[in-house]
Design an enzyme around this catalytic site. Structure first.
Site, PDB file in Angstrom:
ATOM      1  N   ASN A 153       0.850  -1.192   0.000  1.00  9.72           N
ATOM      2  CA  ASN A 153       0.000   0.000   0.000  1.00  9.72           C
ATOM      3  C   ASN A 153       0.885   1.241   0.000  1.00  9.72           C
ATOM      4  OD1 ASN A 153      -2.303   1.535   0.068  1.00  9.72           O
ATOM      5  ND2 ASN A 153      -2.728   1.205   2.233  1.00  9.72           N
ATOM      6  N   ASP A 157      -4.257   7.615  -0.673  1.00  7.09           N
ATOM      7  CA  ASP A 157      -5.683   7.838  -0.837  1.00  7.09           C
ATOM      8  C   ASP A 157      -6.154   9.049  -0.040  1.00  7.09           C
ATOM      9  OD1 ASP A 157      -6.396   5.681  -2.585  1.00  7.09           O
ATOM     10  OD2 ASP A 157      -5.945   4.337  -0.933  1.00  7.09           O
ATOM     11  N   ASP A 163      -0.027   6.245   2.453  1.00  8.13           N
ATOM     12  CA  ASP A 163      -0.855   5.267   3.139  1.00  8.13           C
ATOM     13  C   ASP A 163      -0.070   4.350   4.054  1.00  8.13           C
ATOM     14  OD1 ASP A 163      -2.929   6.342   1.862  1.00  8.13           O
ATOM     15  OD2 ASP A 163      -3.411   4.640   0.591  1.00  8.13           O
ATOM     16  N   PHE A 395      15.148   5.126 -15.158  1.00  8.68           N
ATOM     17  CA  PHE A 395      14.069   4.286 -15.670  1.00  8.68           C
ATOM     18  C   PHE A 395      14.179   4.053 -17.168  1.00  8.68           C
ATOM     19  CE2 PHE A 395       9.531   2.934 -15.587  1.00  8.68           C
ATOM     20  CZ  PHE A 395       9.631   2.106 -14.491  1.00  8.68           C
ATOM     21  N   CYS A 632      11.891   9.310 -23.558  1.00  9.69           N
ATOM     22  CA  CYS A 632      12.470   9.821 -22.304  1.00  9.69           C
ATOM     23  C   CYS A 632      11.604  10.908 -21.676  1.00  9.69           C
ATOM     24  CB  CYS A 632      13.868  10.386 -22.558  1.00  9.69           C
ATOM     25  SG  CYS A 632      15.010   9.242 -23.345  1.00  9.69           S
TER      26      CYS A 632
END
Length: 650
Positions: A153, A157, A163, A395, A632
């Site tokens: 989690n 939220d 959370d 990434f 990218c």
């Protein structure tokens, strides 16, 4: 049937104990036997089943059997088949006899109360928590496997906090991220008033799980954090009128080095002893959860939402990718300047910052520092690169293939692709903390490629995947200097040698086809680049189970930058945005022949027969000159896999 604990008898006074439905009690008949006793007889009331362990064999004791010899190792097992209606409503009487077998030399009485205590989760993975015969203490993979699943989690939220660090489950939306854990207690309620029920977790698991409980009066304060972190146990008080207590469980971390992803939660029924004595455990039930792995989504999955950062000089780019997303039926979220802090790299921005690698699940695409973009169904994972971070920890150096079959083994969620300096000695490598994390997920076994020959060093600089209607359902696109040289030579032979690159771009040198082909240093460098890509081609064919028919060569040239490595000579077309059949490709500004860019024309001829549409986007000054391209500068939340990850066998 699980054995419980040993119950000591006494010939001086009756013994009372609790028996949990579905378990056995071991009754020590020898310990209470008078000195002159040589045999015994055990008899129970109608709700009690008695077994005798004698001479290494378990024998069911029928009522007609009168006596068993007392000997070392002799044991009586007691089980009950129905819940008690009242305390002590079932009993076992043990009579002891001397050598002559006459009148009993002693008697011991055991009063039993049968209750049911069970800790249950969705071990059948059906979406409901039911009592089943499956072993809750184990977890198995595959379509026929069993075991409960726990989500990490890590979204937000609620507006104020993340959370997994909340002190309470503050909303129904938050509880939906969690797994139910149901404690069932049946039997005479006075028994539970005289015993303690404790939910507990081991010290080693406590920092990886959070458990929330609302109690019998939810209106009093909602669901509170009762277990996990520094809280190793929680005393449950069953209601007199309620047989079920529902807890909500969240994972706090993904599988990683030193954490296989399995977590155990226990409930123990404790006997309340006489004053001054320690409580003794009567029964323990255990449920094992596996934390759901971190899963990447390949570019061949349908897009749901496109993300792009708005910075001071990319407004045309933002407009172009937004228009493409609209044609693809994909919503767009623009991360504003205030939140992105003038960082345009929303794809690679998930990378290293101050030695911390932020792994962004498919639902979160914001660059560092990330928290401003956190929200419902948005989260991230941070890993520290203790040896120091490099650009390979971004990434853009982390891609995933579509589902593949390799030498008879299925990878239904694809395989993660990472770049490194291998096979070169030394050089940059992805941080060990990140690689360990990726391997620990188990469902997308990583493949290591050679990317350190590039300045930035990302695998998305020389490969991408697009959907296709045939074969394996996709094509692997590879940057290809040799394909580009063949194309330029064809155009030179057709008489277009003086056609120039980069027409329409201000203050940019405009080499002609003739000049490019005559540049021996450039040709030599691209021969090196091609050898690096060809090495990766062989690895990809072997590790993804591909053939040449699954690969499309995209014309591309690279240039050297001294010892730093290679960069794209013109905008790198494989570094594209894939939105279903709609492709957003960096505009290469190739030689214009008969009113058409010959590079664009070539790419269209390769990809449009696959049912794909090619849109060429100008990213030259906003991204290409900053050593990146369209891929990218964008990120995509995609529809999840339909395949259930727990059905695979790693």
């Amino acid at each position: 049937m699980a054995q419980q604990r040993v119950v000591q008898l006494s010939t001086q006074r009756p013994t009372s104990t609790v028996c949990v439905l579905g378990t056995e009690l071991s009754v020590d008949v020898c310990g209470a036997a008078p000195r002159d006793a040589a045999s015994f007889h055990a008899q129970g009331t109608t709700g009690v089943k008695i077994y005798v362990v004698h001479d290494t064999q378990t024998v069911k004791l029928p009522s007609s059997v009168s006596r068993w010899p007392l000997a070392a190792g002799t044991e009586v097992l007691v089980a009950m088949e129905a819940l008690s209606k009242d305390v002590g409503d079932e009993k076992v009487r043990v009579s002891y006899f001397g050598e002559d077998g006459g009148v009993p030399v002693g008697r011991a009485m055991l009063y039993l109360t049968c209750v049911d205590v069970s800790l249950d989760a969705d071990t059948t993975r059906s979406g409901a928590v039911n009592k089943t015969l499956t072993d809750k203490r184990t977890w198995t993979w595959g379509p026929e496997g069993h075991g409960a699943i726990l989500l990490v989690n890590c979204d937000r939220d609620e507006p104020a906090t993340r959370d997994s660090r909340d002190a309470a489950g503050r909303s129904y939306e938050d509880l939906k991220d969690m797994s139910q854990l149901v404690l069932r207690t049946r039997g005479p309620r006075t028994i539970f008033a005289g015993h303690r029920l404790v939910l507990h977790v081991s010290f080693g698991d406590a920092d990886k799980v959070g458990v929330f409980y609302g109690g019998s009066d939810l209106a009093a304060g909602g669901y509170k954090h009762v277990l996990g972190g520094e809280k190793l146990s929680y005393a449950v008080k069953p209601s007199r009128h309620q047989e079920e207590s529902i807890f909500y469980v969240e994972g706090l971390c993904f599988p990683d080095a030193g954490f296989a992803g399995l977590l155990s939660l226990h409930v123990t029924l404790l006997d309340s002893p006489e004053k001054g004595l320690l409580e003794t455990p009567v029964f323990t039930d255990t449920v094992v959860f596996r934390v759901a792995p971190w899963i990447m989504t390949p570019s061949t999955l349908a897009p749901a939402e496109l993300y792009v950062c708005s910075v001071t000089d990319n407004q045309d780019f933002v407009a172009a990718v937004s228009a493409l997303a609209e044609r693809a039926g994909c919503s767009v979220t623009v991360c504003p300047l205030l939140e992105n802090r003038n960082d345009r790299w929303i794809q690679v921005g998930a990378g290293a910052a101050g030695g911390v690698f932020r792994i962004v699940p498919p639902l979160c695409v914001c660059p560092p520092p990330l928290p401003p973009c956190k929200g419902p169904d948005f989260g991230y994972v941070a890993r520290e690169a203790r040896e120091g971070a490099s650009s390979l920890d971004s990434f853009g150096n982390l891609e995933v293939s579509p589902p593949v079959m390799v030498r008879g083994k299925e990878f239904p969620l694809g395989r993660i692709l990472v770049g490194s300096s291998f096979p070169r000695f030394g050089g940059r490598r992805m941080a060990k903390a990140v690689k360990d994390f990726l391997v620990a997920q188990r469902v997308q076994a990583p493949v290591e490629l050679f990317s350190d020959w590039l300045v930035v060093g990302h695998v998305d600089e020389f490969l991408s995947f697009v959907p296709a209607p045939d074969r394996q359902g996709f094509r692997l696109l590879l940057a290809s200097p040799s394909t580009c040289y063949r194309l330029l030579k064809e155009k030179q032979d057709e008489g277009y040698g003086e056609a120039a690159m980069f027409e329409g771009l201000k203050e940019v040198p405009k080499p002609t086809i003739n000049e490019i082909l005559a540049d021996e240093a450039l040709r030599k460098y691209n021969a090196f680049a091609q050898s690096c890509i060809s090495w990766n081609r062989d690895v990809l064919k072997r590790e993804l189970g591909l053939s040449e028919r699954d690969i499309v060569d995209i014309p591309q040239l690279f240039k050297g930058n001294g010892d730093a490595g290679a960069t794209a000579f013109f905008p790198d077309m494989v570094n594209m945005l894939v939105l279903g059949r709609h492709l957003g490709i960096p505009k290469p500004f190739g030689p214009v022949i008969r009113g058409q860019c010959c590079l664009e024309e070539k790419v269209r001829s390769l990809l449009e027969p696959l049912g794909l549409t090619c849109t060429f986007i100008n990213d030259y000054f906003s991204y290409h000159k900053n050593l990146g391209e369209v891929h990218c500068g964008t990120n995509v939340r995609r529809q999840p896999f339909s395949f259930k990850w727990w059905h695979m066998v790693p």
